[in-house]
Design an enzyme around this catalytic site. Sequence first.
Site, PDB file in Angstrom:
ATOM      1  N   GLU A 113       9.271  16.484  14.977  1.00 45.20           N
ATOM      2  CA  GLU A 113       9.696  16.315  13.589  1.00 45.20           C
ATOM      3  C   GLU A 113       8.930  17.288  12.695  1.00 45.20           C
ATOM      4  OE1 GLU A 113       8.541  12.759  11.379  1.00 45.20           O
ATOM      5  OE2 GLU A 113      10.577  12.595  10.619  1.00 45.20           O
ATOM      6  N   GLU A 138       9.578   1.497  10.793  1.00 41.93           N
ATOM      7  CA  GLU A 138      10.624   2.502  10.508  1.00 41.93           C
ATOM      8  C   GLU A 138       9.925   3.846  10.598  1.00 41.93           C
ATOM      9  OE1 GLU A 138      13.675   1.667  10.016  1.00 41.93           O
ATOM     10  OE2 GLU A 138      13.618  -0.427   9.417  1.00 41.93           O
ATOM     11  N   LYS A 157       0.880  -1.182   0.000  1.00 45.75           N
ATOM     12  CA  LYS A 157       0.000   0.000   0.000  1.00 45.75           C
ATOM     13  C   LYS A 157       0.913   1.226   0.000  1.00 45.75           C
ATOM     14  CE  LYS A 157      -1.887   2.945   2.065  1.00 45.75           C
ATOM     15  NZ  LYS A 157      -1.601   4.357   1.696  1.00 45.75           N
ATOM     16  N   CYS A 199      13.725  11.068   6.115  1.00 43.63           N
ATOM     17  CA  CYS A 199      13.689  10.765   7.558  1.00 43.63           C
ATOM     18  C   CYS A 199      15.064  10.926   8.186  1.00 43.63           C
ATOM     19  CB  CYS A 199      13.168   9.355   7.764  1.00 43.63           C
ATOM     20  SG  CYS A 199      14.112   8.133   6.834  1.00 43.63           S
TER      21      CYS A 199
END
Length: 475
Positions: free
Chosen positions: A378, A247, A172, A281
């Site tokens: 973040e 992750e 997905k 990331c």
Amino acid sequence: MRISNFIGGEFVAPKSGAYFPDINPATAQPIADVPDSDAADVDAAVAAAKNAFPVWSRTTAEERSRILLRLADLIEQNLDDLARIESRDNGKPLSLARALDIPRAVANFRFFATAILHHASAAHITDTTALNYTLRQPLGVAGLISPWNLPLYLLSWKIAPAIASGNTCVAKPSELTPLTADRLAQLSLEAGVPAGVMNIVHGYGAKAGAALVEHRDVPMISFTGGTVTGARVAASAAPMFKKLSLELGGKNPTVVFADADLNDAIRTSLRSAFWNQGEICLCGSRVFVERSIYDQFVDAFTEGAKKLKIGDPSDESTQVGALISEAHLHKVLGYIELAKEEGGTIVAGGSRVDRDGYFVEPTVITGLGCDRRVLQEEIFGPVVTITPFDHEEEAVAFANSTRYGLSASLWTRDLKRAHRVAAAIDSGTVWINCWLLRDLRVPFGGAKDSGVGREGGFESLEFFTEAKNVCVKLG
Ligand code: NAD
């Protein structure tokens, strides 16, 4: 243009008939209709994958390897086309998609196609009594969920080891960047990947993604995305005892000591702050600099940030493209406002670029302590803070001062200090005098809230197989 789900080797419409628009972030214009898939589509894809599993899992490693190498070749032959699709879908500079995303997708398929030919399993001899050996077997249907920032690269990072090791999969991709996954499906047919081995279901995370995580016939989930989503995925997968790899997000430190090669440190930390608009990331978004070189560093870094060329991603000279979406643009601008409220000084950038699409200037902020939200949360955009430190212990404490622990980059010529600080930083990867160098054999993943489990190299092959001990009595 309208894309379809890829189920059982065929391109099919979502059962509900519903679609949503895919937006080009650099123009804010729709470029494709994407299936708004739901549990029924996921069900069909899982059924196709389950059906293909018995034959694929018994296909020899040599044959699986040959097919995946063909797929790698086809991606490479279509590199320019794929890079253009990725750049339009994501807003990233075409030059970056060509240099980073697509070559790394090729490398992923090549690496895992050949790794399965060399993966040994252990044997233990219990004196003269018994021989134990470890049988590694694929588990069945792998559920693979990936984000929008490096669309084909991160999708192939999951699909390649999953199917190389004999599983079938349902992937997905992010609803924001579905187009290279669609092209990958076409190439998989050309490469001879058998029907049902690789299935792709498009759609929103809360609907199609959640249905995949919750599906009874999917015993393993490999997820890359945000930490909040990861927690949700873990909460639904855990009671079903699924194998889970997460992750997640990062807030990575770049630590520059006074003895570093300053030119190299500045050049590389600019790249690590602003490459892909800061939407990697592993980007270094918190820079810590030893006080004696702080002013010099800030001046040169700021000057470098101001020189970066923002603009049309398809222009070969563009270095900074568009952010992924309007919502993300407002999130990033919100953090820049917050930085001002928290008492920070914007020394470069700080504004939306006056053109169509979702562009934000590379932004450099000084004057904020580690406890400020801008240094804790973040942002995932072209926004970086620079903070001075006085000694090594303080540098380590600053680096470790968030809930995240994905990666870090250290700059020093002192060998002993480099190893000492690398060991003291809580993160899955530490780069010394470099950033983003990759060897596919190393374990990759995050510490703390940046993830659970390790992928990469043989770690991925182990994640996608289950170890069984077989004990044979001797004599
Ligand atoms: P996201 O968490 O919003 O979405 C990631 C994927 O999960 C998408 O495909 C989405 O549709 C799906 N999803 C959303 N809700 C879901 C649910 N309830 N159940 C199942 N699936 C669901 O993340 P994003 O905004 O696409 O990506 C950015 C984030 O990804 C950042 O936090 C970034 O740090 C992280 N990231 C981490 C790594 C890594 O290797 N650690 C790599 C790239 C990106």
